[in-house]
Design an enzyme around this catalytic site. Sequence first.
Site, PDB file in Angstrom:
ATOM      1  N   SER A  11      46.602  52.055  44.377  1.00 36.78           N
ATOM      2  CA  SER A  11      46.673  52.380  42.945  1.00 36.78           C
ATOM      3  C   SER A  11      47.506  53.639  42.699  1.00 36.78           C
ATOM      4  CB  SER A  11      45.263  52.589  42.388  1.00 36.78           C
ATOM      5  OG  SER A  11      45.354  53.068  41.065  1.00 36.78           O
ATOM      6  N   LYS A  67      34.672  45.401  35.467  1.00 40.63           N
ATOM      7  CA  LYS A  67      34.939  45.789  34.073  1.00 40.63           C
ATOM      8  C   LYS A  67      33.917  45.235  33.069  1.00 40.63           C
ATOM      9  CE  LYS A  67      39.904  46.463  34.612  1.00 40.63           C
ATOM     10  NZ  LYS A  67      41.255  46.033  34.232  1.00 40.63           N
ATOM     11  N   GLY A 129      42.491  35.894  32.141  1.00 38.95           N
ATOM     12  CA  GLY A 129      41.493  36.573  32.977  1.00 38.95           C
ATOM     13  C   GLY A 129      41.203  37.949  32.399  1.00 38.95           C
TER      14      GLY A 129
END
Length: 276
Positions: A11, A67, A129
Amino acid sequence: MGLIGKGIGLSRTPAMHIAEAEAQGLRCTYDLIDTDTSDYAGHTLRDLLNIAEDSGYAGLNITYPYKVEVIDHLDDLSDGARAVGAVNTVIFRNGKRTGHNTDASGFKTAFEMYLGDSAHEHVVLIGAGGAGVAVAHALARSGVKRLSIFDTDEKRANDLSVQLHNSQTDCLSETVTDLERFLRNNAPDGIVNATPMGMEKLPGTAVPAELHRKSTWVADIVYFPLETQLLKEARAAACQTMPGSGMAVYQAVRAFELFTGRPADPARMKATFDAF
Ligand code: NAD
């Protein structure tokens, strides 16, 4: 600050936050809490949130696959996160945990910067998604009036269409079952890829090169690599394009502002992103 997710070793988000904080004279640590590693074996999401809050974190970014699950562990949601039904930023303040969705606001800001002046009445969204849901809400909030949603998992496309219908009343959404036929028979203003197709480990594109039209802009949210096959072929057809770095940088810009209460410099954060 920190990021909770699986397989997040590459990331670029920590570097963006650390460099921006340093440039503003702030001391910042940003931890990668990768639940795929043995460091966090046996810890539930609830444990990780408790540890972060108790250790004085300003907040956390949350990514795949947490999430939606994280919402059960929060006290409050921003309006945007409530509409999307997913959270990618949690702020700890005064003993309270509030969830935000800066994927949606980040895509919206990037979209308005890159493509806001282009026609965007009718957009085709490929992929419904986690990221696709945020992008759909961002597009609806940016003035898209008709959103045609295609996903190889038809249930996902349909669920997103229903969710959008219930919360974004100015945008009519529909599902598409045959993308190629749809693109042959319609001339949308734009196409957004929100599937993992085009990533280094998943090369390819859902849009055949011959179906690009100069008048249809193309946005991708994949950013490994920045120049996906989809964007390359769209550029070759003289289409306007927006790369995946747009959403990635602006979700971090907004998250920085939430973490610190101070504005971030988007150009500086983009320069850090681009330096990888
Ligand atoms: P996800 O697995 O939750 O969803 C992907 C969706 O795409 C699924 O519904 C799947 O059925 C669908 N799909 C896969 N191949 C397809 C195809 N060929 N045609 C139509 N639909 C197809 O993944 P996600 O979390 O939504 O992430 C998607 C991509 O977006 C990833 O590559 C991720 O790295 C990227 N992403 C980028 C940003 C950014 O800031 N730029 C943010 C989040 C995610």
